[in-house]
Design an enzyme around this catalytic site. Structure first.
Site, short mmCIF file in Angstrom:
data_model
loop_
_atom_site.label_atom_id
_atom_site.label_comp_id
_atom_site.label_asym_id
_atom_site.label_seq_id
_atom_site.Cartn_x
_atom_site.Cartn_y
_atom_site.Cartn_z
N HIS A 168 30.02 -28.13 -63.77
CA HIS A 168 30.15 -26.78 -64.32
C HIS A 168 29.57 -26.76 -65.73
O HIS A 168 29.47 -27.80 -66.40
CB HIS A 168 31.62 -26.37 -64.37
CG HIS A 168 32.21 -26.08 -63.03
ND1 HIS A 168 33.36 -25.34 -62.87
CD2 HIS A 168 31.82 -26.44 -61.77
CE1 HIS A 168 33.65 -25.25 -61.59
NE2 HIS A 168 32.74 -25.91 -60.90
N GLU A 184 30.59 -25.82 -68.71
CA GLU A 184 31.37 -26.36 -69.81
C GLU A 184 31.43 -27.88 -69.77
O GLU A 184 31.32 -28.54 -70.80
CB GLU A 184 32.81 -25.79 -69.79
CG GLU A 184 32.88 -24.30 -70.00
CD GLU A 184 32.83 -23.49 -68.71
OE1 GLU A 184 33.29 -22.35 -68.72
OE2 GLU A 184 32.32 -24.00 -67.68
N CYS A 186 37.18 -22.03 -65.77
CA CYS A 186 37.98 -22.27 -64.57
C CYS A 186 39.05 -23.33 -64.89
O CYS A 186 39.01 -23.94 -65.97
CB CYS A 186 37.08 -22.75 -63.43
SG CYS A 186 36.54 -24.47 -63.58
N CYS A 231 37.48 -26.76 -65.91
CA CYS A 231 36.84 -26.72 -67.22
C CYS A 231 37.87 -26.56 -68.33
O CYS A 231 37.72 -27.16 -69.40
CB CYS A 231 35.81 -25.60 -67.26
SG CYS A 231 34.40 -25.93 -66.18
#
Length: 159
Positions: free
Chosen positions: A56, A58, A86, A89
């Site tokens: 992801h 991040e 999310c 993250c």
């Protein structure tokens, strides 16, 4: 209150989200890590191109920043991300310990385009045996021994 500096950094994170999406690397998410006025890490969702569900934006940005800075703590940094993090993250962000996180789109905005993490938030409080993916305890003396050895280890680095 976010000012011009923050808007400039957020625009960079948003541009990364577009770049990754248009390249077909993954979903429309971008993130940067900033220390002072310098971008020290950047990332965009690379789940598809890396075949990695943890890639992801991040997480990618945090990994890049930590590598560049030679540290696993980002206590003097800020994170800008194109969307509210999310659960995965958010966990990574707390482990990295930045000063603050700025985000553009909300988790509700993400859910509206089929990136809905609400089921993960619900699953966190479900008993392990009732989770959609059950967590099954297998206590082992050898595993506890490793923990005991860590506790007594004199040259460990805590984080």
């Amino acid at each position: 209150m976010p000012g011009e500096r923050e808007r400039r950094f957020m625009q960079h994170a948003i541009a990364l989200s577009r770049r990754g999406m248009e390249n077909g690397d993954g979903g429309p998410f971008g993130s940067i890590v900033v220390r002072g006025d310098e971008i020290v890490g950047e990332g965009w969702n690379q789940v598809l191109c890396d075949t990695d569900p943890t890639a992801h934006a991040e997480v990618v940005a945090i990994r890049a920043a930590c590598k560049k800075l030679g540290t696993f703590q980002l206590h003097d940094c800020e994170i800008y991300t194109s969307c509210e993090p999310c659960p995965m993250c958010l966990g990574a962000i707390y482990w990295a310990r930045p000063q603050r996180v700025y985000y553009a789109n909300s988790k509700e905005d993400a859910a509206a385009i089929d990136f809905d993490d609400s089921f993960i938030y619900r699953e966190i409080n479900v008993p392990h045996t009732d989770k959609k993916i059950p967590l099954i305890a297998m206590p082992e003396a050898a595993a506890l021994e490793v923990f005991s050895d860590w506790k007594e280890k004199g040259d460990k680095t805590l984080y």
